[in-house]
Design a protein around this motif. Sequence first.
Motif, PDB file in Angstrom:
ATOM      1  N   LYS A 170       0.842  -1.190   0.000  1.00 42.40           N
ATOM      2  CA  LYS A 170       0.000   0.000   0.000  1.00 42.40           C
ATOM      3  C   LYS A 170       0.878   1.241   0.000  1.00 42.40           C
ATOM      4  CE  LYS A 170      -0.433   0.113   5.050  1.00 42.40           C
ATOM      5  NZ  LYS A 170      -1.367   0.158   6.188  1.00 42.40           N
ATOM      6  N   GLY A 171       0.290   2.379  -0.414  1.00 40.43           N
ATOM      7  CA  GLY A 171       1.022   3.633  -0.433  1.00 40.43           C
ATOM      8  C   GLY A 171       0.053   4.788  -0.508  1.00 40.43           C
ATOM      9  N   SER A 172       0.580   6.004  -0.585  1.00 41.76           N
ATOM     10  CA  SER A 172      -0.263   7.191  -0.695  1.00 41.76           C
ATOM     11  C   SER A 172       0.514   8.293  -1.395  1.00 41.76           C
ATOM     12  CB  SER A 172      -0.740   7.656   0.677  1.00 41.76           C
ATOM     13  OG  SER A 172       0.360   8.036   1.483  1.00 41.76           O
ATOM     14  N   ARG A 173      -0.227   9.148  -2.097  1.00 34.74           N
ATOM     15  CA  ARG A 173       0.331  10.335  -2.729  1.00 34.74           C
ATOM     16  C   ARG A 173      -0.715  11.440  -2.582  1.00 34.74           C
ATOM     17  NH1 ARG A 173      -2.022   7.965  -7.182  1.00 34.74           N
ATOM     18  NH2 ARG A 173      -0.466   6.352  -7.483  1.00 34.74           N
ATOM     19  N   ALA A 174      -0.284  12.597  -2.137  1.00 32.09           N
ATOM     20  CA  ALA A 174      -1.217  13.694  -1.856  1.00 32.09           C
ATOM     21  C   ALA A 174      -2.336  13.142  -0.956  1.00 32.09           C
ATOM     22  CB  ALA A 174      -1.763  14.281  -3.150  1.00 32.09           C
ATOM     23  N   GLU A 175      -3.576  13.183  -1.423  1.00 31.53           N
ATOM     24  CA  GLU A 175      -4.692  12.674  -0.611  1.00 31.53           C
ATOM     25  C   GLU A 175      -5.216  11.345  -1.134  1.00 31.53           C
ATOM     26  OE1 GLU A 175      -7.650  15.654  -0.383  1.00 31.53           O
ATOM     27  OE2 GLU A 175      -6.405  17.085   0.711  1.00 31.53           O
ATOM     28  N   THR A 176      -4.478  10.716  -2.047  1.00 29.97           N
ATOM     29  CA  THR A 176      -4.934   9.461  -2.651  1.00 29.97           C
ATOM     30  C   THR A 176      -4.178   8.268  -2.077  1.00 29.97           C
ATOM     31  OG1 THR A 176      -5.430  10.592  -4.726  1.00 29.97           O
ATOM     32  CG2 THR A 176      -5.210   8.195  -4.817  1.00 29.97           C
ATOM     33  N   LYS A 177      -4.931   7.296  -1.582  1.00 30.81           N
ATOM     34  CA  LYS A 177      -4.334   6.041  -1.135  1.00 30.81           C
ATOM     35  C   LYS A 177      -4.379   5.056  -2.290  1.00 30.81           C
ATOM     36  CE  LYS A 177      -5.756   6.698   3.685  1.00 30.81           C
ATOM     37  NZ  LYS A 177      -4.416   7.097   4.115  1.00 30.81           N
ATOM     38  N   PHE A 178      -3.397   4.159  -2.330  1.00 29.39           N
ATOM     39  CA  PHE A 178      -3.348   3.207  -3.433  1.00 29.39           C
ATOM     40  C   PHE A 178      -2.666   1.923  -2.997  1.00 29.39           C
ATOM     41  CE2 PHE A 178       0.557   5.711  -3.795  1.00 29.39           C
ATOM     42  CZ  PHE A 178       1.530   4.745  -3.974  1.00 29.39           C
ATOM     43  N   VAL A 179      -2.830   0.906  -3.840  1.00 31.54           N
ATOM     44  CA  VAL A 179      -2.106  -0.352  -3.715  1.00 31.54           C
ATOM     45  C   VAL A 179      -1.305  -0.532  -4.996  1.00 31.54           C
ATOM     46  CG1 VAL A 179      -2.287  -2.870  -3.557  1.00 31.54           C
ATOM     47  CG2 VAL A 179      -3.818  -1.432  -2.196  1.00 31.54           C
TER      48      VAL A 179
END
Length: 243
Positions: A170-179
């Motif tokens: 998992k990770g995040s950039r700005a306000e978006t979380k992602f896999v």
Amino acid sequence: MAPSAAAGPPSLARPSTSSSSHLRRAGSALQPVSVPRALVQGRRRLTGAVRAAPDAPPVVRAAVSAVTELLRALSPNKALRGAATQQQQGEEPDPDPTCGSVEDVLAVLRDDYRRAYFLTGDFTPGIYTEDCLFEDPTIKFRGLSRYSQNLGLLVPFFDSPSLELENIEKGSRAETKFVKATWKLRTYLRLPWRPLVAIGGSTTYDLDGDFKVTRHSESWDVSALQAIAQIFVSAPEEKLEGS
């Protein structure tokens, strides 16, 4: 690998359900993939069309269009739908998962990779929004149903496919979380010259506030043109273990 290009069969038989050792290739860490569980559990498998990304180079758009028309002409989906109807009797589809965290989505995706969903079409639609964006170096479109349709067109043409999940996190950039998942894909295609497609890549799954996938974006370790070119090159059979 997102559904962008594949090949047609010399015969219309679907891949064998066997997981015997004759599918294990020498010097490879990849594992053979069984027949799609989608045929048994009623997951989304429809016939559709593949379209190249609008910003793809003209030669890529032309190649995607040509290969798609070949697949549509040779598609054995009618036979597969008949088999699915027979096998679904007495079977209940899996319920959609309820994901309340990024960790929940990661767990579902890990299970989808275990089933090699790129190559079997057996994925979990409940974790995606209906207007999810799907893209790779050759295609770009919106719509979960269209993604299902494209997989339904491509899956029957894979021969001895395998998918190795190298990493998922998992990770995040700005306000978006992602896999993000990193993988290696390998499959012969059911064309008379039996080409081999081998691609390494990664897929990023952007999530909204409800932990639904809003963007399914692939990158590859080869260019779009190099990937498509593999379809038109005959590949020699690899030697079996012990031979």
